[in-house]
Design an enzyme around this catalytic site. Structure first.
Site, PDB file in Angstrom:
ATOM      1  N   HIS A 104      65.585  23.088  79.954  1.00 28.24           N
ATOM      2  CA  HIS A 104      66.340  22.237  80.667  1.00 28.24           C
ATOM      3  C   HIS A 104      64.997  21.020  81.056  1.00 28.24           C
ATOM      4  O   HIS A 104      64.369  20.448  80.110  1.00 28.24           O
ATOM      5  CB  HIS A 104      67.013  22.710  81.805  1.00 28.24           C
ATOM      6  CG  HIS A 104      67.990  21.534  82.617  1.00 28.24           C
ATOM      7  ND1 HIS A 104      68.323  20.155  81.994  1.00 28.24           N
ATOM      8  CD2 HIS A 104      68.595  21.810  83.770  1.00 28.24           C
ATOM      9  CE1 HIS A 104      68.983  19.667  82.902  1.00 28.24           C
ATOM     10  NE2 HIS A 104      69.326  20.549  83.783  1.00 28.24           N
ATOM     11  N   ASP A 156      63.027  14.406  76.847  1.00 26.90           N
ATOM     12  CA  ASP A 156      61.773  14.968  77.076  1.00 26.90           C
ATOM     13  C   ASP A 156      60.707  14.522  76.044  1.00 26.90           C
ATOM     14  O   ASP A 156      59.383  15.014  76.432  1.00 26.90           O
ATOM     15  CB  ASP A 156      62.204  16.401  77.386  1.00 26.90           C
ATOM     16  CG  ASP A 156      62.818  16.577  78.662  1.00 26.90           C
ATOM     17  OD1 ASP A 156      64.001  17.510  78.241  1.00 26.90           O
ATOM     18  OD2 ASP A 156      62.572  15.862  79.653  1.00 26.90           O
ATOM     19  N   HIS A 180      69.777  19.308  71.742  1.00 21.80           N
ATOM     20  CA  HIS A 180      70.573  18.926  72.878  1.00 21.80           C
ATOM     21  C   HIS A 180      71.890  19.693  72.943  1.00 21.80           C
ATOM     22  O   HIS A 180      72.513  19.530  72.032  1.00 21.80           O
ATOM     23  CB  HIS A 180      70.812  17.305  73.048  1.00 21.80           C
ATOM     24  CG  HIS A 180      71.034  17.066  74.616  1.00 21.80           C
ATOM     25  ND1 HIS A 180      72.245  16.954  75.118  1.00 21.80           N
ATOM     26  CD2 HIS A 180      70.344  16.479  75.362  1.00 21.80           C
ATOM     27  CE1 HIS A 180      72.298  16.662  76.184  1.00 21.80           C
ATOM     28  NE2 HIS A 180      71.130  16.319  76.454  1.00 21.80           N
TER      29      HIS A 180
HETATM   30  C1  SDX Z   1      67.467  18.382  78.881  1.00 25.22           C
HETATM   31  O1  SDX Z   1      72.490  18.999  79.348  1.00 25.22           O
HETATM   32  C2  SDX Z   1      71.661  17.983  79.687  1.00 25.22           C
HETATM   33  O2  SDX Z   1      72.272  16.691  79.750  1.00 25.22           O
HETATM   34  C3  SDX Z   1      70.154  18.144  79.704  1.00 25.22           C
HETATM   35  C4  SDX Z   1      69.490  16.911  79.854  1.00 25.22           C
HETATM   36  C5  SDX Z   1      69.623  16.144  81.186  1.00 25.22           C
HETATM   37  O3  SDX Z   1      69.212  15.029  81.319  1.00 25.22           O
HETATM   38  O4  SDX Z   1      70.147  16.922  82.174  1.00 25.22           O
HETATM   39  O5  SDX Z   1      69.634  16.126  78.935  1.00 25.22           O
HETATM   40  C6  SDX Z   1      67.905  17.205  79.727  1.00 25.22           C
HETATM   41  O6  SDX Z   1      67.520  19.462  79.246  1.00 25.22           O
HETATM   42  C7  SDX Z   1      67.386  17.881  77.569  1.00 25.22           C
HETATM   43  C8  SDX Z   1      66.858  19.186  76.666  1.00 25.22           C
HETATM   44  C9  SDX Z   1      65.504  19.546  76.757  1.00 25.22           C
HETATM   45  N1  SDX Z   1      65.376  20.841  76.216  1.00 25.22           N
HETATM   46  C10 SDX Z   1      64.306  21.138  75.134  1.00 25.22           C
HETATM   47  O7  SDX Z   1      63.882  20.100  74.510  1.00 25.22           O
HETATM   48  C11 SDX Z   1      63.930  22.408  74.671  1.00 25.22           C
HETATM   49  C12 SDX Z   1      64.148  22.430  73.158  1.00 25.22           C
HETATM   50  N2  SDX Z   1      65.755  22.482  72.826  1.00 25.22           N
HETATM   51  C13 SDX Z   1      66.278  23.691  72.588  1.00 25.22           C
HETATM   52  O8  SDX Z   1      66.051  24.855  73.493  1.00 25.22           O
HETATM   53  C14 SDX Z   1      67.883  23.353  72.411  1.00 25.22           C
HETATM   54  O9  SDX Z   1      68.054  22.125  71.448  1.00 25.22           O
HETATM   55  C15 SDX Z   1      68.540  23.163  73.700  1.00 25.22           C
HETATM   56  C16 SDX Z   1      68.445  24.138  74.735  1.00 25.22           C
HETATM   57  C17 SDX Z   1      68.238  21.778  74.465  1.00 25.22           C
HETATM   58  C18 SDX Z   1      70.276  23.136  73.331  1.00 25.22           C
HETATM   59  O10 SDX Z   1      70.328  24.433  72.843  1.00 25.22           O
HETATM   60  P1  SDX Z   1      71.643  24.820  72.066  1.00 25.22           P
HETATM   61  O11 SDX Z   1      72.818  24.172  72.794  1.00 25.22           O
HETATM   62  O12 SDX Z   1      71.654  26.399  71.657  1.00 25.22           O
HETATM   63  O13 SDX Z   1      71.230  23.941  70.606  1.00 25.22           O
HETATM   64  P2  SDX Z   1      72.229  23.918  69.473  1.00 25.22           P
HETATM   65  O14 SDX Z   1      73.693  24.702  69.656  1.00 25.22           O
HETATM   66  O15 SDX Z   1      72.528  22.485  69.206  1.00 25.22           O
HETATM   67  O16 SDX Z   1      71.325  24.610  68.183  1.00 25.22           O
HETATM   68  C19 SDX Z   1      72.115  24.470  66.911  1.00 25.22           C
HETATM   69  C20 SDX Z   1      71.255  25.195  65.917  1.00 25.22           C
HETATM   70  C21 SDX Z   1      70.720  26.840  66.595  1.00 25.22           C
HETATM   71  O17 SDX Z   1      70.362  27.390  65.368  1.00 25.22           O
HETATM   72  P3  SDX Z   1      71.692  28.197  64.498  1.00 25.22           P
HETATM   73  O18 SDX Z   1      71.812  29.383  65.447  1.00 25.22           O
HETATM   74  O19 SDX Z   1      72.644  27.418  64.156  1.00 25.22           O
HETATM   75  O20 SDX Z   1      70.806  28.665  63.072  1.00 25.22           O
HETATM   76  O21 SDX Z   1      69.806  24.601  66.200  1.00 25.22           O
HETATM   77  C22 SDX Z   1      68.583  25.578  66.753  1.00 25.22           C
HETATM   78  C23 SDX Z   1      69.699  26.664  67.437  1.00 25.22           C
HETATM   79  O22 SDX Z   1      68.701  27.799  67.397  1.00 25.22           O
HETATM   80  N3  SDX Z   1      68.222  24.710  67.510  1.00 25.22           N
HETATM   81  C24 SDX Z   1      66.734  24.531  67.161  1.00 25.22           C
HETATM   82  C25 SDX Z   1      66.313  23.760  68.403  1.00 25.22           C
HETATM   83  N4  SDX Z   1      67.385  23.432  69.389  1.00 25.22           N
HETATM   84  C26 SDX Z   1      68.458  23.953  68.684  1.00 25.22           C
HETATM   85  N5  SDX Z   1      65.726  24.971  66.556  1.00 25.22           N
HETATM   86  C27 SDX Z   1      64.415  24.332  66.618  1.00 25.22           C
HETATM   87  N6  SDX Z   1      64.027  23.675  67.752  1.00 25.22           N
HETATM   88  C28 SDX Z   1      64.915  23.201  68.663  1.00 25.22           C
HETATM   89  N7  SDX Z   1      64.440  22.648  69.545  1.00 25.22           N
END
Ligand code: SDX
Length: 390
Positions: A229, A328, A270
């Site tokens: 987050h 971010d 996201h």
């Molecule tokens: C913020 O919610 C908000 O509004 C938050 C925020 C705010 O203003 O409050 O916008 C602020 O928290 C932004 C996010 C910051 N976090 C990061 O940048 C950390 C890196 N991102 C990941 O951890 C991830 O993308 C999340 C946590 C942000 C979202 O996680 P999800 O919902 O599990 O992602 P998804 O369902 O879209 O994933 C789909 C696929 C998955 O793989 P499969 O199981 O389909 O094979 O994409 C993969 C995930 O494993 N994936 C990634 C990835 N993010 C998702 N793979 C590699 N790198 C990534 N960053």
């Protein structure tokens, strides 16, 4: 199981979920605050005007805006006894750990004398939080350096005052760079609110029990800290430093795609946006402006980020999963260029998000709200008897 999926109006319909503040269309990369697109607010407004908008639902007129800014200035100092909380921490304590403590402690200085059922008192609580977060955030930084805390100055605007409290010291003149202050203000705008994300949902759930707003904001700070987050901005910088050289980008992109590797591309993906995060585009432009102002257009960190972004956006793993840069991805590069230490990045996110958290808390407690009670999906044992039961 019978009744497992019973619709519970007690939870879903409570105003813990409903809101008029922010709208996100994740598929099309749209973010509106009270109907205004974030791109237009970032371009034309300033953080305190956006704060007024989030709280009141309309942009302020000239007089309302001035009164709002003047009231914030009246609340920027903290109770002198609050300084003692800092002394209980080691100098190398993570500033988010300190913020969880000192913001929660505001409850002891202000909440006991306030009536949160009174709209006017709630407004004062909001002003206290909005005004004191930069002071407390800058104190975390000064404490880590062993330097004296700098008192806020009422002749500076919100962002200028924060940079002053962060970087000035009693021994010499400090001139705030207006370009960096403008970039700081824009970063505050871009982080001000984002609908019911993990930390805002935490604040609303805590608030639905009747807890005071200072304690609720402290719960939001704790939730924001996680690297999935608000901690992602700090994690992006750590990732870029770990990659170290453009020649290693492909190696890390491969790791991010490997299911058996816990590494994720920080600043990408996201929960809601399956398109470009509109804030990331503004952040990228701001990043170029700041680095140009500082003569850092060829900053190796920026070059690496741009190359990483390009490779990821052209990679089918990221395209298939609709993973784009989020708010971010570039913010950390700007903050580093301004001179903010990496450990302070999430503190700045928390400072900016405080008005969003408070606006959501205030919106909920202004209605006939009920306590939030998330229902679980039980997957454990059905009832069974104790062995040898009589
Ligand atoms: C913020 O919610 C908000 O509004 C938050 C925020 C705010 O203003 O409050 O916008 C602020 O928290 C932004 C996010 C910051 N976090 C990061 O940048 C950390 C890196 N991102 C990941 O951890 C991830 O993308 C999340 C946590 C942000 C979202 O996680 P999800 O919902 O599990 O992602 P998804 O369902 O879209 O994933 C789909 C696929 C998955 O793989 P499969 O199981 O389909 O094979 O994409 C993969 C995930 O494993 N994936 C990634 C990835 N993010 C998702 N793979 C590699 N790198 C990534 N960053």
């Amino acid at each position: 199981q019978e009744g497992l999926f019973t619709y519970d109006p007690g939870f879903v319909s409570t105003s813990a979920c409903e809101s008029k503040i922010t709208y996100i269309d994740g598929a099309n990369g749209v973010l509106l605050h009270r109907g205004y697109p974030i791109e237009q607010l970032a371009e034309n407004s300033d953080y305190l005007e956006v704060a007024y908008l989030l709280l009141h639902g309309e942009l302020p007129n000239e007089a309302e805006g001035q009164r709002f800014r003047d009231t914030v200035k009246n609340h920027t100092m903290i109770h002198e006894q609050m300084r003692h909380f800092f002394n209980g921490f080691r100098r190398d304590a993570h500033p988010m750990a300190i913020m969880c403590g000192v913001v929660g402690a505001l409850s002891a200085f202000y909440h006991d004398t306030m009536d949160m059922t009174d709209e006017k008192e709630r407004e004062v609580a909001g002003f206290r939080l909005l005004a004191k977060m930069p002071t407390l955030g800058a104190m975390c930084h000064k404490y880590s350096l062993g330097q004296p805390f700098m008192y806020p100055r009422n002749d500076l605007n919100y962002a200028e005052n924060f940079l002053y409290m962060m970087f000035a010291n009693p021994c010499e003149e400090y001139e705030v760079n207006p370009v960096l202050a403008k970039a700081m203000d824009r970063i505050f705008i871009l982080h001000a609110d984002h609908e019911q994300n993990a930390s805002t949902s935490t604040v609303r759930l805590a608030g639905s029990t009747g807890a005071n707003p200072f304690a609720c904001i402290a719960s939001g700070i704790a939730a924001l800290w996680g690297p999935a987050h608000g901690g992602a901005n700090e994690a992006v910088l750590a990732m870029l430093e770990e990659i170290g050289d453009e020649s290693r980008i492909e190696e890390f992109v491969a790791r991010a795609k490997d299911k058996d590797d816990p590494f994720r591309l920080m600043g990408f993906g996201h929960r809601v946006y399956k398109n470009f995060d509109p804030r990331a585009k503004v952040m990228r432009e701001t990043c170029h402006e700041v680095l140009k102002e500082l003569g850092l257009e060829n900053d190796p960190m920026l070059k690496m980020a741009q190359k990483l972004e390009k490779i990821a956006l052209e990679d089918e793993y990221f395209i298939e999963r609709k993973l784009y840069p989020n708010v971010d991805f570039y913010s950390g590069i700007i903050l580093k260029a301004i001179g903010i230490p990496v450990s302070m990045f999430t503190v700045i996110f928390a400072m900016a998000r405080t008005i969003g958290w408070f606006a959501h808390w205030n919106e909920m407690v202004s209605t006939n709200y009920r306590i939030g009670r998330p229902r679980q999906l039980y997957t454990g044992y059905t009832q069974r008897d104790y062995p040898g039961k009589k």
